[in-house]
Design a protein around this motif. Structure first.
Motif, PDB file in Angstrom:
ATOM      1  N   ARG A   3     -88.578  17.468   2.381  1.00 55.04           N
ATOM      2  CA  ARG A   3     -89.479  17.502   3.543  1.00 55.04           C
ATOM      3  C   ARG A   3     -90.601  18.501   3.225  1.00 55.04           C
ATOM      4  O   ARG A   3     -90.379  19.708   3.224  1.00 55.04           O
ATOM      5  N   VAL A   4     -91.792  17.975   2.948  1.00 50.18           N
ATOM      6  CA  VAL A   4     -92.917  18.799   2.509  1.00 50.18           C
ATOM      7  C   VAL A   4     -93.946  18.889   3.632  1.00 50.18           C
ATOM      8  O   VAL A   4     -94.366  17.866   4.194  1.00 50.18           O
ATOM      9  N   THR A   5     -94.351  20.115   3.936  1.00 44.38           N
ATOM     10  CA  THR A   5     -95.393  20.349   4.933  1.00 44.38           C
ATOM     11  C   THR A   5     -96.605  20.988   4.272  1.00 44.38           C
ATOM     12  O   THR A   5     -96.474  21.990   3.564  1.00 44.38           O
ATOM     13  N   LEU A   6     -97.757  20.400   4.497  1.00 37.48           N
ATOM     14  CA  LEU A   6     -99.019  20.962   4.019  1.00 37.48           C
ATOM     15  C   LEU A   6     -99.647  21.745   5.157  1.00 37.48           C
ATOM     16  O   LEU A   6     -99.929  21.182   6.222  1.00 37.48           O
ATOM     17  N   ASP A  38    -103.146   8.282   5.994  1.00 36.65           N
ATOM     18  CA  ASP A  38    -101.744   7.883   6.167  1.00 36.65           C
ATOM     19  C   ASP A  38    -100.791   9.074   6.223  1.00 36.65           C
ATOM     20  O   ASP A  38     -99.591   8.931   5.943  1.00 36.65           O
ATOM     21  N   VAL A  39    -101.304  10.246   6.567  1.00 34.05           N
ATOM     22  CA  VAL A  39    -100.479  11.442   6.724  1.00 34.05           C
ATOM     23  C   VAL A  39    -100.534  11.875   8.184  1.00 34.05           C
ATOM     24  O   VAL A  39    -101.622  11.989   8.760  1.00 34.05           O
ATOM     25  N   GLU A  40     -99.363  12.135   8.765  1.00 31.41           N
ATOM     26  CA  GLU A  40     -99.323  12.661  10.131  1.00 31.41           C
ATOM     27  C   GLU A  40     -99.706  14.135  10.092  1.00 31.41           C
ATOM     28  O   GLU A  40     -99.038  14.945   9.446  1.00 31.41           O
ATOM     29  N   VAL A  41    -100.800  14.459  10.779  1.00 29.32           N
ATOM     30  CA  VAL A  41    -101.274  15.838  10.840  1.00 29.32           C
ATOM     31  C   VAL A  41    -101.002  16.364  12.238  1.00 29.32           C
ATOM     32  O   VAL A  41    -101.515  15.825  13.226  1.00 29.32           O
ATOM     33  N   LEU A  42    -100.191  17.404  12.320  1.00 32.34           N
ATOM     34  CA  LEU A  42     -99.804  17.969  13.614  1.00 32.34           C
ATOM     35  C   LEU A  42    -100.642  19.203  13.913  1.00 32.34           C
ATOM     36  O   LEU A  42    -101.085  19.898  12.991  1.00 32.34           O
ATOM     37  N   PRO A  43    -100.863  19.521  15.185  1.00 33.58           N
ATOM     38  CA  PRO A  43    -101.677  20.690  15.551  1.00 33.58           C
ATOM     39  C   PRO A  43    -100.936  21.995  15.309  1.00 33.58           C
ATOM     40  O   PRO A  43     -99.695  22.029  15.275  1.00 33.58           O
ATOM     41  N   GLY A  66    -105.999  20.172   0.713  1.00 38.71           N
ATOM     42  CA  GLY A  66    -104.786  19.624   1.311  1.00 38.71           C
ATOM     43  C   GLY A  66    -104.682  18.118   1.118  1.00 38.71           C
ATOM     44  O   GLY A  66    -103.610  17.591   0.791  1.00 38.71           O
ATOM     45  N   ARG A  67    -105.787  17.418   1.307  1.00 38.70           N
ATOM     46  CA  ARG A  67    -105.770  15.954   1.130  1.00 38.70           C
ATOM     47  C   ARG A  67    -105.531  15.582  -0.332  1.00 38.70           C
ATOM     48  O   ARG A  67    -104.844  14.600  -0.625  1.00 38.70           O
ATOM     49  N   ALA A  68    -106.108  16.382  -1.242  1.00 37.41           N
ATOM     50  CA  ALA A  68    -105.887  16.115  -2.670  1.00 37.41           C
ATOM     51  C   ALA A  68    -104.425  16.348  -3.042  1.00 37.41           C
ATOM     52  O   ALA A  68    -103.850  15.606  -3.854  1.00 37.41           O
ATOM     53  N   ILE A  69    -103.808  17.377  -2.458  1.00 44.44           N
ATOM     54  CA  ILE A  69    -102.379  17.621  -2.709  1.00 44.44           C
ATOM     55  C   ILE A  69    -101.549  16.450  -2.184  1.00 44.44           C
ATOM     56  O   ILE A  69    -100.635  15.957  -2.855  1.00 44.44           O
ATOM     57  N   ALA A  70    -101.883  16.003  -0.979  1.00 45.41           N
ATOM     58  CA  ALA A  70    -101.136  14.889  -0.379  1.00 45.41           C
ATOM     59  C   ALA A  70    -101.178  13.652  -1.268  1.00 45.41           C
ATOM     60  O   ALA A  70    -100.152  12.983  -1.475  1.00 45.41           O
ATOM     61  N   ALA A  71    -102.353  13.340  -1.791  1.00 43.62           N
ATOM     62  CA  ALA A  71    -102.493  12.151  -2.637  1.00 43.62           C
ATOM     63  C   ALA A  71    -101.622  12.239  -3.879  1.00 43.62           C
ATOM     64  O   ALA A  71    -101.074  11.224  -4.339  1.00 43.62           O
ATOM     65  N   ARG A  72    -101.469  13.435  -4.415  1.00 42.88           N
ATOM     66  CA  ARG A  72    -100.678  13.614  -5.644  1.00 42.88           C
ATOM     67  C   ARG A  72     -99.188  13.704  -5.359  1.00 42.88           C
ATOM     68  O   ARG A  72     -98.372  13.451  -6.250  1.00 42.88           O
ATOM     69  N   LEU A  73     -98.818  14.062  -4.133  1.00 46.25           N
ATOM     70  CA  LEU A  73     -97.399  14.171  -3.797  1.00 46.25           C
ATOM     71  C   LEU A  73     -96.761  12.832  -3.431  1.00 46.25           C
ATOM     72  O   LEU A  73     -95.557  12.652  -3.616  1.00 46.25           O
ATOM     73  N   LYS A  74     -97.546  11.921  -2.916  1.00 46.42           N
ATOM     74  CA  LYS A  74     -96.969  10.666  -2.413  1.00 46.42           C
ATOM     75  C   LYS A  74     -96.125   9.933  -3.447  1.00 46.42           C
ATOM     76  O   LYS A  74     -95.050   9.402  -3.114  1.00 46.42           O
ATOM     77  N   PRO A  75     -96.534   9.850  -4.723  1.00 42.77           N
ATOM     78  CA  PRO A  75     -95.677   9.145  -5.693  1.00 42.77           C
ATOM     79  C   PRO A  75     -94.322   9.820  -5.936  1.00 42.77           C
ATOM     80  O   PRO A  75     -93.429   9.191  -6.507  1.00 42.77           O
ATOM     81  N   PHE A  76     -94.163  11.072  -5.491  1.00 42.31           N
ATOM     82  CA  PHE A  76     -92.892  11.771  -5.686  1.00 42.31           C
ATOM     83  C   PHE A  76     -91.875  11.430  -4.595  1.00 42.31           C
ATOM     84  O   PHE A  76     -90.773  11.981  -4.590  1.00 42.31           O
ATOM     85  N   ASP A  94     -91.043  13.392   1.960  1.00 43.97           N
ATOM     86  CA  ASP A  94     -91.275  13.201   3.394  1.00 43.97           C
ATOM     87  C   ASP A  94     -92.407  14.157   3.767  1.00 43.97           C
ATOM     88  O   ASP A  94     -92.188  15.362   3.915  1.00 43.97           O
ATOM     89  N   LEU A  95     -93.622  13.630   3.887  1.00 47.24           N
ATOM     90  CA  LEU A  95     -94.826  14.458   3.927  1.00 47.24           C
ATOM     91  C   LEU A  95     -95.434  14.523   5.318  1.00 47.24           C
ATOM     92  O   LEU A  95     -95.625  13.499   5.985  1.00 47.24           O
ATOM     93  N   ARG A  96     -95.744  15.743   5.746  1.00 48.62           N
ATOM     94  CA  ARG A  96     -96.514  15.984   6.968  1.00 48.62           C
ATOM     95  C   ARG A  96     -97.495  17.105   6.705  1.00 48.62           C
ATOM     96  O   ARG A  96     -97.393  17.828   5.709  1.00 48.62           O
ATOM     97  N   ALA A  97     -98.430  17.277   7.628  1.00 48.79           N
ATOM     98  CA  ALA A  97     -99.402  18.363   7.524  1.00 48.79           C
ATOM     99  C   ALA A  97     -99.568  19.023   8.886  1.00 48.79           C
ATOM    100  O   ALA A  97     -99.276  18.420   9.921  1.00 48.79           O
TER     101      ALA A  97
END
Length: 307
Positions: free
Chosen positions: A136-139, A172-177, A146-156, A159-162
Motif C-alpha cells: 500500500r503506497v501513498t504519495l 487514474d490515481v485517487e488523490v485524497l485531501p 509525484g505524478r512521475a513517481i506514480a507512473a513508474r510505480l504502477k507496473p510494480f 496499491d497506490l494512492r496520493a
C-alpha cells in the motif's frame, strides 16, 4: 540596430550545450561569485544547487528573468530583489527524481543495503523482505514529481494512492485531501514524500503523522528535508517502528555525527534526485525555450515568483 538578448549561465558547459542559438543572442559565463559582467542581463541562470551569494549579486544587475535550475524555490522565496521574476526548472528533474524515489523504495523494501554489506564481508545471507508488489503506497504530494513517481510505480502492482492539497482523480490515481492524511497513513506500507519546502509544508510529517503509520512502514523522502520532523523520525526509527530512505534531510548536508547515518533501517542518498545525465540536455532545452519566448515577445514559462 537591435540590442542583443544577453543571457548569463554559470558554466562554460551550459553555454556550449545551448548552441546553436539564433542570431542576436549573446551568452556570458557568470558563476555569480564575482561582480556582474554587465549592468543588464536579460536572463540570469544561477548555479545549480547553490544560492550562496546569488541574491546579493542579483541586486547588482537589472534582469528580465532569473531561471533556476531546480524545481524547488524555497531558498529564494521572500528574498528576491524587487521586480525580479523567477522561474523554476519544471520539466528538468521530474523523471530523474521519480527514478530515484522508486530506486530508494525498492532498495529498502528488498534489503539491498544489507546484501551490499554482506557482499563486503563475502557472506551469502538470504532473507525474506517486504517487497513492493501489493504494498500500500501513498504519495504525499502529486505535482510533477509525484505524478512521475506514480507512473513508474504502477507496473510494480502496488496499491497506490496520493494525498495533496485537494482531492481528485488524476492520471487514474485517487488523490485524497490533506484533511484525510492520518486515515490514509494508517493504511500505508510505503510513504513517498515529494512535497516542496516552505512554511506550508514544514514538519507536515511530524510525530503524529509518523505515529499513524503501521509498524514496519517505510518513509521515502525526495522532496525537501524539513517536510519531515527529523527528531520525530529518529525516534520512530530508533524504536524500530518505521524505516526510512532519504534523498533529502534536515539539516542538510547531514552532519557526520548525526544518528541517521548509523541507525538500522535508514538508507541515505546525498540529495542527488536530479543528478543524472538527463539534466544537462533538459536544462539546456528549458533555457533555450526561454530565450525563444523572449525573442518572440512571449511570456516565459515556469514563473513561480515575482520579487
Amino acid at each position: 540596430m537591435t540590442s542583443p538578448l544577453i543571457v548569463s549561465v554559470p558554466t562554460a558547459q551550459l553555454r556550449d550545450d545551448l548552441q546553436p542559438l539564433p542570431e542576436g543572442v549573446e551568452v556570458l559565463v557568470w558563476d555569480m561569485t564575482d561582480a556582474a559582467p554587465r549592468p543588464h542581463i536579460d536572463i540570469v541562470v544561477p548555479p545549480y544547487m547553490s544560492m550562496d551569494g546569488v541574491i546579493a549579486r542579483l541586486t547588482e544587475v537589472t534582469t528580465r528573468l532569473v531561471q533556476g535550475q531546480s524545481i524547488g524555490y524555497d531558498n529564494v522565496e521572500g528574498r528576491l530583489p524587487e521586480g525580479i521574476v523567477f522561474a523554476n526548472a519544471t520539466s528538468v528533474h521530474e523523471t530523474a527524481t521519480a527514478e530515484l524515489a522508486v530506486a530508494l523504495a525498492l532498495a529498502a523494501q528488498r534489503a539491498l543495503p544489507d546484501f551490499v554489506r554482506a557482499q563486503d564481508r563475502a557472506e551469502w545471507e538470504g532473507k525474506w523482505t517486504p517487497g513492493l508488489a501489493d504494498a500500500r503506497v501513498t504519495l504525499l504530494g502529486f505535482g510533477g514529481v509525484g505524478r512521475a513517481i506514480a507512473a513508474r510505480l504502477k507496473p510494480f502492482e502496488v496499491d497506490l494512492r496520493a494525498v495533496a492539497s485537494h482531492g481528485r482523480l488524476q492520471d487514474d490515481v485517487e488523490v485524497l485531501p490533506l484533511g484525510e492524511l492520518y486515515d490514509v497513513l494508517a493504511a500505508t506500507d510505503v510513504l513517498i514524500v515529494s512535497l516542496p519546502g516552505g512554511d506550508k509544508t514544514q514538519h507536515l510529517v511530524d510525530d503524529a503523522a509518523l505515529s499513524a503509520l503501521p509498524d514496519g512502514a517505510l518513509v521515502v523522502n525526495v522532496g525537501r528535508g524539513p517536510v519531515i520532523d527529523t527528531d520525530a523520525l529518529v525516534d520512530h526509527v530508533r524504536r524500530g517502528r518505521i524505516r526510512a530512505a532519504l534523498d533529502v534531510t534536515d539539516p542538510e548536508p547531514l552532519p557526520a555525527d548525526h544518528p541517521l547515518w548509523t541507525l538500522e533501517g535508514v538508507l541515505i542518498a546525498p540529495h542527488v534526485g536530479g543528478a543524472t545525465g538527463a539534466m544537462r540536455p533538459r536544462i539546456a532545452r528549458l533555457v533555450r525555450r526561454q530565450i525563444e519566448h523572449f525573442l518572440a515577445g512571449e511570456e516565459p514559462e515556469n514563473v513561480v515568483l515575482r520579487g
